[in-house]
Design a protein around this motif. Sequence first.
Motif, mmCIF file in Angstrom:
data_model
loop_
_atom_site.group_PDB
_atom_site.id
_atom_site.type_symbol
_atom_site.label_atom_id
_atom_site.label_comp_id
_atom_site.label_asym_id
_atom_site.label_seq_id
_atom_site.Cartn_x
_atom_site.Cartn_y
_atom_site.Cartn_z
ATOM 1 N N VAL A 90 0.842 -1.204 0.000
ATOM 2 C CA VAL A 90 0.000 0.000 0.000
ATOM 3 C C VAL A 90 0.875 1.251 0.000
ATOM 4 O O VAL A 90 0.648 2.191 -0.779
ATOM 5 N N VAL A 91 1.894 1.274 0.840
ATOM 6 C CA VAL A 91 2.781 2.440 0.925
ATOM 7 C C VAL A 91 3.527 2.652 -0.388
ATOM 8 O O VAL A 91 3.756 3.784 -0.812
ATOM 9 N N SER A 92 3.905 1.558 -1.065
ATOM 10 C CA SER A 92 4.666 1.696 -2.312
ATOM 11 C C SER A 92 3.842 2.340 -3.431
ATOM 12 O O SER A 92 4.416 2.908 -4.357
ATOM 13 N N LEU B 232 1.675 4.845 -2.895
ATOM 14 C CA LEU B 232 1.250 6.188 -2.494
ATOM 15 C C LEU B 232 1.758 7.280 -3.419
ATOM 16 O O LEU B 232 1.209 8.374 -3.447
ATOM 17 N N ARG C 159 -0.698 9.213 -5.584
ATOM 18 C CA ARG C 159 -1.602 10.180 -4.978
ATOM 19 C C ARG C 159 -1.240 11.625 -5.309
ATOM 20 O O ARG C 159 -2.088 12.507 -5.258
ATOM 21 N N TRP C 160 0.029 11.870 -5.652
ATOM 22 C CA TRP C 160 0.486 13.236 -5.851
ATOM 23 C C TRP C 160 0.803 13.543 -7.307
ATOM 24 O O TRP C 160 1.721 14.314 -7.605
ATOM 25 N N ARG D 64 6.057 16.203 -5.556
ATOM 26 C CA ARG D 64 5.939 14.824 -6.054
ATOM 27 C C ARG D 64 7.213 14.038 -5.775
ATOM 28 O O ARG D 64 7.161 12.895 -5.341
ATOM 29 N N ASN E 28 7.525 13.397 -1.916
ATOM 30 C CA ASN E 28 6.562 12.411 -1.442
ATOM 31 C C ASN E 28 6.844 11.025 -2.018
ATOM 32 O O ASN E 28 6.632 10.025 -1.344
ATOM 33 N N SER E 29 7.324 10.958 -3.251
ATOM 34 C CA SER E 29 7.708 9.671 -3.834
ATOM 35 C C SER E 29 8.903 9.086 -3.097
ATOM 36 O O SER E 29 8.976 7.878 -2.858
ATOM 37 N N SER F 204 7.572 7.711 0.024
ATOM 38 C CA SER F 204 6.793 6.506 -0.255
ATOM 39 C C SER F 204 7.709 5.290 -0.400
ATOM 40 O O SER F 204 7.465 4.231 0.204
#
Length: 141
Positions: free
Chosen positions: A93-95, A97, A100-101, A109, A112-113, A116
Motif C-alpha cells: 500500500v505504501v509503495s 502512495l 496520490r500526488w 511529487r 513524497n515519492s 513513499s
Amino acid sequence: MLRELVLLAYNWHSMGRWILLALALAALVRCGWVWVRNEARGGIDRVLLTGFAAVMTVQGVLGLVALFGLGALGAAFPLTSILHGIVTCLAIVVSFLFLRWDDAPVRVRARNSLFSVSGALMCAVIGMSLLPGGLMRIVNV
C-alpha cells in the motif's frame, strides 16, 4: 506438482528481494535528485516508481502463494509468517502512495515519492525482521 509450484514461488520470493532493492535504490536516487535539484520529472521516474510498486506487489503475491501453499502441504501457518505477510501488505500500500500526488508540483511529487519508497522499504525491513533468522536473511541468498 503442488509442492514444486510452492517451492518455486518460495524461491522466486526469496530472490525477488534483490530486484526490489535495486529498483528501490534507483528510485530513491532519482527522486532525491529531482527533489534537491528541482528538475523536471521524466519518464524514468514514473517507470522506476511503478516498477518498484509492481515488484513489491509480485513479492507479496509470491509470499502469499508460498504461505498458503506450505500450509496446504502440512507445514502449518506460523505466526511469524502471517505477521510478515501483514507487514508486506502494508508495504505494498505504501509503495503505491506516489500515485496520490500526480497533480502536485515537481518538488512535492519527488519528495513524497521519496518518502513513499523509503516507507515501503522500512516496512519490508520490519517484515523481514519478524521472520526466523531476522535481518540475517538479507545476506543469505
